[in-house]
Design a protein around this motif. Structure first.
Motif, PDB file in Angstrom:
ATOM      1  N   ILE A  65       0.867  -1.185   0.000  1.00 35.40           N
ATOM      2  CA  ILE A  65       0.000   0.000   0.000  1.00 35.40           C
ATOM      3  C   ILE A  65       0.900   1.231   0.000  1.00 35.40           C
ATOM      4  O   ILE A  65       1.720   1.407   0.910  1.00 35.40           O
ATOM      5  CB  ILE A  65      -0.917   0.003   1.235  1.00 35.40           C
ATOM      6  N   ILE A  66       0.771   2.069  -1.018  1.00 36.09           N
ATOM      7  CA  ILE A  66       1.622   3.248  -1.164  1.00 36.09           C
ATOM      8  C   ILE A  66       0.758   4.494  -1.039  1.00 36.09           C
ATOM      9  O   ILE A  66      -0.235   4.653  -1.756  1.00 36.09           O
ATOM     10  CB  ILE A  66       2.347   3.249  -2.524  1.00 36.09           C
ATOM     11  N   LYS A  98       7.176 -11.691  -6.007  1.00 37.14           N
ATOM     12  CA  LYS A  98       6.020 -12.190  -5.250  1.00 37.14           C
ATOM     13  C   LYS A  98       4.696 -11.872  -5.937  1.00 37.14           C
ATOM     14  O   LYS A  98       3.637 -12.251  -5.441  1.00 37.14           O
ATOM     15  CB  LYS A  98       6.008 -11.565  -3.845  1.00 37.14           C
ATOM     16  N   ASN A  99       4.742 -11.148  -7.077  1.00 33.46           N
ATOM     17  CA  ASN A  99       3.543 -10.738  -7.809  1.00 33.46           C
ATOM     18  C   ASN A  99       2.516 -10.102  -6.864  1.00 33.46           C
ATOM     19  O   ASN A  99       1.395 -10.588  -6.707  1.00 33.46           O
ATOM     20  CB  ASN A  99       2.909 -11.937  -8.529  1.00 33.46           C
ATOM     21  N   PRO A 100       2.882  -8.987  -6.216  1.00 31.53           N
ATOM     22  CA  PRO A 100       2.016  -8.397  -5.191  1.00 31.53           C
ATOM     23  C   PRO A 100       0.853  -7.616  -5.778  1.00 31.53           C
ATOM     24  O   PRO A 100       0.862  -7.237  -6.950  1.00 31.53           O
ATOM     25  CB  PRO A 100       2.970  -7.439  -4.467  1.00 31.53           C
ATOM     26  N   LEU A 101      -0.141  -7.367  -4.940  1.00 33.12           N
ATOM     27  CA  LEU A 101      -1.163  -6.382  -5.262  1.00 33.12           C
ATOM     28  C   LEU A 101      -0.660  -5.051  -4.719  1.00 33.12           C
ATOM     29  O   LEU A 101      -0.343  -4.932  -3.534  1.00 33.12           O
ATOM     30  CB  LEU A 101      -2.497  -6.734  -4.601  1.00 33.12           C
ATOM     31  N   VAL A 102      -0.558  -4.049  -5.592  1.00 31.50           N
ATOM     32  CA  VAL A 102      -0.088  -2.726  -5.180  1.00 31.50           C
ATOM     33  C   VAL A 102      -1.283  -1.777  -5.166  1.00 31.50           C
ATOM     34  O   VAL A 102      -1.986  -1.645  -6.166  1.00 31.50           O
ATOM     35  CB  VAL A 102       1.002  -2.190  -6.139  1.00 31.50           C
ATOM     36  N   VAL A 103      -1.517  -1.144  -4.027  1.00 33.08           N
ATOM     37  CA  VAL A 103      -2.630  -0.202  -3.889  1.00 33.08           C
ATOM     38  C   VAL A 103      -2.062   1.208  -3.781  1.00 33.08           C
ATOM     39  O   VAL A 103      -1.234   1.492  -2.912  1.00 33.08           O
ATOM     40  CB  VAL A 103      -3.477  -0.527  -2.642  1.00 33.08           C
ATOM     41  N   ARG A 125       4.055  -1.218 -14.374  1.00 30.54           N
ATOM     42  CA  ARG A 125       4.318  -2.610 -14.786  1.00 30.54           C
ATOM     43  C   ARG A 125       3.835  -3.612 -13.741  1.00 30.54           C
ATOM     44  O   ARG A 125       3.984  -4.812 -13.898  1.00 30.54           O
ATOM     45  CB  ARG A 125       5.806  -2.810 -15.048  1.00 30.54           C
ATOM     46  N   GLU A 126       3.248  -3.086 -12.645  1.00 29.54           N
ATOM     47  CA  GLU A 126       2.754  -3.948 -11.571  1.00 29.54           C
ATOM     48  C   GLU A 126       1.230  -4.056 -11.650  1.00 29.54           C
ATOM     49  O   GLU A 126       0.563  -3.365 -12.416  1.00 29.54           O
ATOM     50  CB  GLU A 126       3.176  -3.382 -10.201  1.00 29.54           C
ATOM     51  N   ASN A 127       0.683  -4.927 -10.799  1.00 28.83           N
ATOM     52  CA  ASN A 127      -0.762  -5.079 -10.701  1.00 28.83           C
ATOM     53  C   ASN A 127      -1.275  -4.099  -9.659  1.00 28.83           C
ATOM     54  O   ASN A 127      -1.189  -4.345  -8.453  1.00 28.83           O
ATOM     55  CB  ASN A 127      -1.106  -6.532 -10.287  1.00 28.83           C
ATOM     56  N   CYS A 128      -1.777  -2.937 -10.114  1.00 27.13           N
ATOM     57  CA  CYS A 128      -2.098  -1.830  -9.198  1.00 27.13           C
ATOM     58  C   CYS A 128      -3.581  -1.492  -9.197  1.00 27.13           C
ATOM     59  O   CYS A 128      -4.255  -1.612 -10.221  1.00 27.13           O
ATOM     60  CB  CYS A 128      -1.341  -0.566  -9.602  1.00 27.13           C
ATOM     61  N   ILE A 129      -4.041  -1.073  -8.015  1.00 24.82           N
ATOM     62  CA  ILE A 129      -5.351  -0.424  -7.885  1.00 24.82           C
ATOM     63  C   ILE A 129      -5.088   1.000  -7.453  1.00 24.82           C
ATOM     64  O   ILE A 129      -4.350   1.258  -6.502  1.00 24.82           O
ATOM     65  CB  ILE A 129      -6.230  -1.108  -6.815  1.00 24.82           C
ATOM     66  N   GLY A 130      -5.687   1.974  -8.162  1.00 22.65           N
ATOM     67  CA  GLY A 130      -5.583   3.375  -7.759  1.00 22.65           C
ATOM     68  C   GLY A 130      -6.883   3.810  -7.113  1.00 22.65           C
ATOM     69  O   GLY A 130      -7.938   3.763  -7.743  1.00 22.65           O
TER      70      GLY A 130
END
Length: 364
Positions: free
Chosen positions: A51-52, A302-307, A358-363
């Protein structure tokens, strides 16, 4: 708590779009009070979640809220790259960062909350840091001289008596180490060269807490390097320092020239000398390693979910951090307070955003 969200059609649609997603999937209509709840729901099925957010204050707020859903969530603060060489530094910031590296090493599931600035620092590769971990077991052999040198090389301070985390002492056949990631000091007692016992004790009361069969000591610094790395760094520092000092001398800037020579002396004779591992070397990471990475690289496998909490404000905060750092470094370089290689220890905001795309992100 998650069941009501799981029943929403919109949530199911978001999950469907997240499968194999690369880039930022924008989600609107989620108010601040809902975000921790929503992120916890979306994080199901992902072993690692990042979470960023846009400020340290907001990161702490999200951390407190998210702990309701995950007590193991960790806070990863950004380094202070402008005052990295200050004589007095808080152990807390380093400890929080090391706790995250420990979790990435040991745990199958990890949730980390950080700021965009926390993803812009230059770091050693995680594998290089993990090489500094020390594992000890009862009845195994231990060379005290080599052990002491190893502890110094991974950031521990040798003292007469341990009083705080990040310190160790050797008295005869007794070794006390206060690991940065533990609440108690570890005492290792030897019989000759063999470990006779390992136990933890409270540093204030000196009372034993528990007997241990084995112990793992994590580095007290993020900067793990070998003597070969230090030799390469000394060579580069000499070359850059002489070139910069010569340029100042030709311009008749004798005060700046003198500052550069003093800086070189401090780095070469004090900070990069054998048996010393000060935290102030964070500014020399590019001299010590030719393969620096960002925190995002630690999680990529780790193929994370990035929020991303409010992407527009994220970019504004990243631009502000970069501008402040660049202005400060340019000013220090002009006045001879730093070397050219010390000014390039931050990935640009644009480069970091490019990595996030390039990551799997939710904004949100």
């Amino acid at each position: 708590f998650l069941a009501p969200l799981n029943q929403l059609g919109e949530v199911e649609e978001i999950r469907r779009k997240l499968a194999g997603n690369r880039g930022v999937l924008q989600v609107t209509g989620c108010i601040d009070a809902q975000k921790a709840h929503f992120i916890s729901c979306m994080g199901q099925g992902f072993s690692h979640r990042l979470i960023i957010t846009f400020s340290d204050l907001r990161a702490k707020e999200l951390y407190d809220n998210y702990r309701f859903f995950d007590r193991q969530v960790l806070l990863y603060p950004a380094k202070d790259l402008i005052f990295y060489s200050a004589d007095i530094q808080s152990n807390l910031l380093i400890r929080q960062r090391i706790e995250v590296l420990k979790a990435l090493t040991e745990q199958e599931e990890v949730t980390v909350i950080t700021t965009l600035a926390g993803c812009m620092n230059h770091l050693m590769p995680l594998e290089q840091w993990q090489a500094g971990i020390i594992d000890l077991q009862s009845e195994s052999l231990l060379n005290l001289d080599e052990f002491g040198k190893k502890l110094v090389s991974i950031g521990y301070e040798r003292v007469a008596q341990v009083e705080g985390s990040g310190q160790f002492s050797i008295r005869g056949g007794i070794v006390d180490v206060f690991p940065l990631t533990e609440d108690n000091t570890i005492r290792i007692e030897l019989w000759g060269d063999e470990i006779d016992s390992i136990r933890s004790f409270d540093v204030e009361s000196q009372r034993s807490v528990e007997n241990l069969d084995q112990v793992r000591i994590y580095p007290a610094t993020e900067l793990i390097y070998t003597e070969k790395d230090a030799a390469r760094a000394r060579k580069r520092i000499q070359e850059e320092g002489k070139k910069l000092a010569g340029a100042f001398e030709r311009e008749m800037k004798m005060e700046e020239c003198h500052r550069v020579k003093l800086l070189m002396q401090e780095l070469l004779e004090d900070q990069l000398s054998d048996g010393v591992h000060p935290q102030g070397l964070a500014g020399c990471i590019n001299y010590l390693s030719s393969n620096t990475v960002s925190f995002l690289d630690y999680l990529r496998k780790k193929n994370p979910l990035v929020v991303l909490d409010e992407p527009n404000r994220l970019k504004e905060s990243g631009d502000a951090v970069e501008l402040e750092f660049r202005d400060s470094m340019e000013n220090r370089l002009r006045k001879g307070y730093t070397l050219p290689g010390q000014t390039e220890i931050l990935f640009s905001c644009q480069e970091t955003i490019g990595r996030l795309n390039r990551e799997n992100c939710i904004g949100l």
